[in-house]
Scaffold this active site. Structure first.
Site, short mmCIF file in Angstrom:
data_model
loop_
_atom_site.label_atom_id
_atom_site.label_comp_id
_atom_site.label_asym_id
_atom_site.label_seq_id
_atom_site.Cartn_x
_atom_site.Cartn_y
_atom_site.Cartn_z
NE ARG A 226 -3.21 2.34 3.21
CZ ARG A 226 -3.54 2.14 5.01
NH1 ARG A 226 -3.16 1.74 5.20
NH2 ARG A 226 -4.61 3.40 4.23
CG ASN B 184 1.60 10.86 -0.68
OD1 ASN B 184 2.18 11.30 -1.72
ND2 ASN B 184 1.37 12.44 0.21
N PRO B 185 0.68 8.22 -2.48
CG PRO B 185 -0.96 8.16 -3.62
CD PRO B 185 -0.68 8.48 -2.92
CE LYS C 293 5.23 -5.56 -0.79
NZ LYS C 293 4.96 -6.72 -1.01
CB VAL D 263 8.78 3.77 -0.79
CG1 VAL D 263 9.60 4.89 -1.38
CG2 VAL D 263 7.32 2.79 -0.96
N GLY D 264 12.10 3.68 0.46
CA GLY D 264 13.35 4.79 0.28
C GLY D 264 14.07 3.99 -0.83
CD GLU D 265 17.69 1.35 2.04
OE1 GLU D 265 18.59 1.20 1.99
OE2 GLU D 265 16.36 1.08 2.61
N1 MCN Z 1 5.86 5.80 1.31
C1 MCN Z 1 4.69 5.65 0.44
N2 MCN Z 1 4.38 4.07 1.31
C2 MCN Z 1 5.08 3.60 1.78
C3 MCN Z 1 5.95 3.50 2.10
C4 MCN Z 1 6.66 4.65 1.71
O1 MCN Z 1 4.06 6.38 0.55
N3 MCN Z 1 4.59 2.00 1.69
C5 MCN Z 1 6.81 6.93 1.57
C6 MCN Z 1 6.15 7.93 2.59
O2 MCN Z 1 6.32 9.51 1.42
C7 MCN Z 1 7.96 7.66 3.46
C8 MCN Z 1 9.00 7.60 1.88
O3 MCN Z 1 8.46 7.04 0.96
O4 MCN Z 1 8.28 8.74 3.74
C9 MCN Z 1 9.53 6.98 2.80
O5 MCN Z 1 9.86 5.84 3.49
P1 MCN Z 1 10.62 4.23 4.15
O6 MCN Z 1 10.26 3.43 2.73
O7 MCN Z 1 9.55 3.79 5.21
O8 MCN Z 1 11.67 5.44 4.08
P2 MCN Z 1 12.28 5.84 5.32
O9 MCN Z 1 11.22 6.58 5.62
O10 MCN Z 1 13.03 5.16 6.91
O11 MCN Z 1 13.37 6.86 4.76
C10 MCN Z 1 14.80 5.97 4.78
C11 MCN Z 1 15.03 5.93 2.73
C12 MCN Z 1 17.09 5.07 3.48
S1 MCN Z 1 17.15 3.65 3.80
C13 MCN Z 1 16.85 6.26 2.59
S2 MCN Z 1 18.80 5.27 2.34
C14 MCN Z 1 16.98 7.30 1.73
C15 MCN Z 1 15.63 7.34 1.48
O12 MCN Z 1 14.63 6.44 2.33
N4 MCN Z 1 17.15 8.31 1.55
C16 MCN Z 1 16.99 9.70 1.23
N5 MCN Z 1 15.49 8.20 0.40
C17 MCN Z 1 15.68 9.38 0.60
N6 MCN Z 1 14.80 10.33 -0.31
C18 MCN Z 1 15.52 11.62 0.25
N7 MCN Z 1 14.97 12.65 -0.30
N8 MCN Z 1 16.79 11.60 1.44
C19 MCN Z 1 17.31 10.72 1.60
O13 MCN Z 1 18.86 11.38 1.89
MO1 MOS Z 2 19.44 3.89 4.19
S1 MOS Z 2 21.73 3.36 3.28
O1 MOS Z 2 19.09 2.59 4.88
O2 MOS Z 2 19.88 5.05 5.47
#
Ligand code: MCN
Ligand code: MOS
Length: 779
Positions: free
Chosen positions: A669, A672-673, A742, A744-746
């Site tokens: 899910r 925020n898309p 699940k 998203v960020g990496e």
């Molecule tokens: N999100 C979403 N739906 C989900 C999960 C996440 O819409 N199911 C969106 C949200 O806006 C959320 C974002 O994605 O705030 C990131 O969520 P998540 O995957 O949980 O990651 P974290 O919040 O733990 O952020 C850390 C991750 C990592 S580990 C690295 S490395 C990274 C990344 O995020 N560094 C970033 N993205 C980055 N983005 C920016 N702008 N700057 C960094 O340094």
């Molecule tokens: Mo991200 S490399 O797990 O801060």
């Protein structure tokens, strides 16, 4: 500058996004509440782009001092002479700290041992040099310019000893990291029997996170307490490490980090310049600002270490992978083990029962490396996904078809069912949007004029990590909600999605909710790392908002002066800035009125996802180390992606341009898309940099990083980035997380370099296994 920074990475993404917005499957919402699932813009966007947001080093304490770090200029040996006299006499200088007049800094506990330190190096405690660019002194003056000038007056002689510069140097003593090794089935025997075998070495160079906001802090010692304004992905970790360095109680350290100008894994914990700033502030009883220069950030902390993997694949003629044998290594420092494990995806992506993988670290004279977006998964997917392409050509099977023939219907490594795996949908939708069926298999067979056209693809994945978190919600006298949590927003969208989470439950527009983050005084949360914070903190805020809702319903029905007094809570709803009667329209009480009627303490509600029986100190411990991070138990939970790339290679000059990128991704899910897409394409853009440009070049004579600035360490700019299409194929996955999302960020970066390498092979017939793919490697 910092204000531009976080927006910088985003700005880049948005520019490139414009061409393909129509191709994304994410409509903007018209939902007035704009709760979870709505494609709201970032709540912190305005303060960031207008320069209103205060980044760590922009904090202006009263009467500050400025500290400038001195770094070593040799890789190995000891300091034989250090003269600070001239520096001390220079105008404005207050102190020069070196190993000669050493301020005590204690050795912190490493992350691997349950602490929060990436590196256990303690500056200015002795004369030993273990890497070039090592922090060995701090010059403190009334102004930054005075400190910078005085630092140039410090005279240092070294007694050098032979250095280990590269992981392959003679004399390097590899260490196994056996805990992470994989031994499934009988890989050797299965390999012997395989009809087609391939064995190649894949390498990735040293890479640097380089967020726009450099590493810089303000440390202030006051009344026996330490406050540090420090850009942080993990304030609870920073708090522990600083307390350990200083030998003080954790509770006496406060970290303030509301805005972070990007981290990408480089700001999980403070580095040694923060130790210097902290102890110097205590010694001098004045606040100190310490900012590393951009070149100093290349050695004051570590990026992704160079990796190398020998990968052998054995398959049957009909395209079933039967065995994988992998031997890999990554570089680490002489004092700490940081493993960039190349087998994180090796045994998980496909249905292979026989896998043997072993990883080593090779200690050399370098700063301890650290996390960089998808540590492990990233180089692992580069090796495996290029190897799969090579196998596809060896078998003359379409690369996408080969992946489908090896579809893993469960996690073979853990022998667990997937919580969800919409990777087939990703392959299918991605291929369709890209036009993969029009691809001609033979390399060099597609062209337009002088340009060779190459189409490549790869799969990507990232696991779901979990940790409990807490939140607090306050109803203000004005009837507005404030959500508090210690978690970070490093440019990701935490501010926004937490407002959206609370809005769903409290029935108000998410834009009216204020969110406060990034401060150890706020309710507990763990690291914004391992792509887990969104899941962890939305779950905590969801719980807290439900408690707040129950509280408000109770107040509305029980407070004597409430117009709804006597109405059972079950007949009331939170709606339109107040509590309403479900049946009798017009009968309502506004939140502001409720706030004026209720006792103050009833308007603050705490909640979260820690098990009820955990004590306060057990909760502290959990967010202050990474050992308590967990994965779902009965299922294997991961995000998945399929990356499709078109490159154009100039036949005469060998220049490579990425022309199009299409990715279909399953992150469960999406909270925020719009922001998820921004994250995905941010990762993909970083993948373009990794594939074509990024490489820390180390001088073989002295172990110095030569290209230690953003003019020479190349990253993509707008002109390098093509149209990017992202397709969301995820569905809510409540086996993976409470809120169904699940990682998203990496996810977005994993597999991109492989897809580009595969596309370059398709265009040119040249297989490049060593990143980055520069033109000298294909001409
Ligand atoms: N999100 C979403 N739906 C989900 C999960 C996440 O819409 N199911 C969106 C949200 O806006 C959320 C974002 O994605 O705030 C990131 O969520 P998540 O995957 O949980 O990651 P974290 O919040 O733990 O952020 C850390 C991750 C990592 S580990 C690295 S490395 C990274 C990344 O995020 N560094 C970033 N993205 C980055 N983005 C920016 N702008 N700057 C960094 O340094
Ligand atoms: Mo991200 S490399 O797990 O801060």
């Amino acid at each position: 500058t910092a204000a531009i920074s976080a927006a910088g990475s985003l700005g880049l993404s948005m520019q490139s996004a414009s061409a393909s917005d129509t191709a994304t499957a994410e409509p903007e919402t018209t939902d007035p509440i704009e709760g979870l699932g709505a494609g709201r813009s970032r709540g912190d966007g305005k303060v960031k782009v207008t320069g209103e947001a205060r980044y760590a080093v922009e904090h202006q304490p009263e009467n500050p001092l400025y500290g400038v770090v001195i770094q070593s200029t040799v890789a190995s040996g000891r300091i034989s002479r250090m003269s600070t006299e001239k520096a001390q006499q220079a105008s404005g200088v207050v102190a020069v700290y070196t190993h000669l007049n050493s301020l005590k800094i204690n050795k912190p506990t490493a992350i691997a041992d349950g602490g929060a330190a990436q590196s256990t190096y303690t500056p200015i405690q002795d004369d030993v040099i273990i890497h070039n660019g090592q922090n060995i002194g701090l010059v403190v003056a009334e102004t930054f310019e005075q400190a910078t000038y005085a630092a140039s007056l410090v005279e240092i002689d070294y007694e050098t000893s032979p250095a280990l510069i590269f992981a392959t140097d003679e004399g390097v003593e590899p260490k196994p990291v056996s805990k992470q090794d994989i031994d499934m089935g009988d890989a050797q025997a299965a390999m012997q029997q395989a009809e087609v075998r391939l064995s190649q070495r894949y390498t990735t160079p040293r890479e640097y996170n380089m967020p726009m906001e450099p590493h810089a802090c303000v440390a202030e010692w006051q009344d026996g307490r330490m406050t540090v304004w420090e850009p942080s992905q993990w304030v609870a970790g920073a708090q522990v490490e600083i307390a350990e360095w200083m030998g003080i109680d954790v509770e006496d350290v406060r970290i303030i980090s509301p805005y972070v100008g990007g981290g990408f894994g480089s700001k999980p914990v403070p580095y040694t310049h923060v130790a210097l700033a902290s102890v110097a502030s205590r010694a001098l009883k004045r606040p100190i600002k310490v900012s590393l220069t951009r070149p100093q950030t290349f050695t004051g902390l570590g990026g992704r270490p160079a990796t190398s993997q020998q990968l052998e694949l054995g398959a049957s003629r009909d395209g079933k992978i039967q065995a994988i044998i992998q031997r890999s290594f990554s570089e680490t420092s002489l004092i700490d083990v940081f493993a960039e494990n190349c087998s994180k995806v090796t045994a998980r992506m496909y249905a292979v029962g026989n896998v043997s993988a072993q990883h080593q670290v090779r200690p050399i004279n370098t700063v301890t490396p650290g996390w960089m977006r998808a540590p492990g998964e990233n180089p692992s997917a580069f090796g495996l996904e290029v190897a799969m392409d090579e196998m596809a050509y060896a078998l003359n099977i379409d690369p996408l078809e080969l992946r489908l023939r090896n579809w893993a219907d469960k996690d073979y490594q853990l022998d667990l069912p997937w919580s969800s795996r919409r990777l087939k949908e990703a392959y299918q939708k991605g291929a369709e949007a890209f036009g993969w069926d029009k691809r001609i298999m033979t390399p060099r067979s597609m062209r337009e004029g002088r340009e060779l056209i190459g189409w490549g693809m790869a799969s990507g994945t990232y696991p779901v990590n979990k940790l409990p978190a807490e939140a607090k919600i306050i109803l203000t006298p004005q009837g507005k909600f404030v959500v508090q949590c210690a978690g970070a927003d490093i440019g990701t969208g935490t501010y926004t999605i937490l407002a959206q989470t609370a809005a769903d439950i409290l029935g108000v527009a998410s834009t009216t909710i204020e969110v406060q983050l990034g401060d150890t005084e706020l309710p507990r949360a763990g690291v914004a790392g391992g792509s887990q914070l969104a899941g962890n903190v939305t779950a905590a805020v969801n719980d807290t908002a439900r408690r707040m809702r129950d509280q408000l319903l109770k107040l509305a029905s029980e407070l004597p002066q409430s117009p709804l007094n006597g109405t059972p809570a079950s007949q009331l709803t939170l709606k339109g800035d107040g509590v309403q009667h479900n049946l009798r329209s017009g009968l309502a009480v506004s939140f502001a009125r409720l706030a004026s009627l209720a006792p103050a303490e009833s308007l603050t509600v705490k909640g979260g996802t820690f098990p009820d029986d955990l004590s306060q100190s057990e909760r502290d411990k959990m967010v202050r180390n990474l050992n308590d991070m967990s994965r779902p138990e009965k299922f294997s939970a991961h995000s998945w992606s399929a990356q499709f790339v078109e490159v154009r290679v100039d036949e005469d000059f060998g220049t490579i341009r990425v022309k199009r990128m299409v990715a279909a991704l399953d992150s469960g899910r999406l909270y925020n898309p719009k922001l998820a897409r921004s994250q995905w394409i941010g990762g993909m853009i970083m993948g373009v940099g990794q594939a074509l440009m990024e490489e820390g070049i180390v001088d073989p004579r002295n172990g110095r990083v030569i290209n230690n600035n953003l003019a020479d360490y190349l990253v993509p700019v707008n002109g390098d980035i093509p149209s990017i299409t992202t397709i969301n194929v995820g569905e809510p996955d409540f086996e993976a997380t409470t809120m169904g999302g699940k990682a998203v960020g990496e996810l977005g970066i994993v597999g991109v370099a492989a897809a580009i390498s595969n596309a370059v092979f398709h265009a040119t017939g040249k297989r490049v296994r060593d990143l980055p793919i520069t033109l000298d490697k294909i001409i």
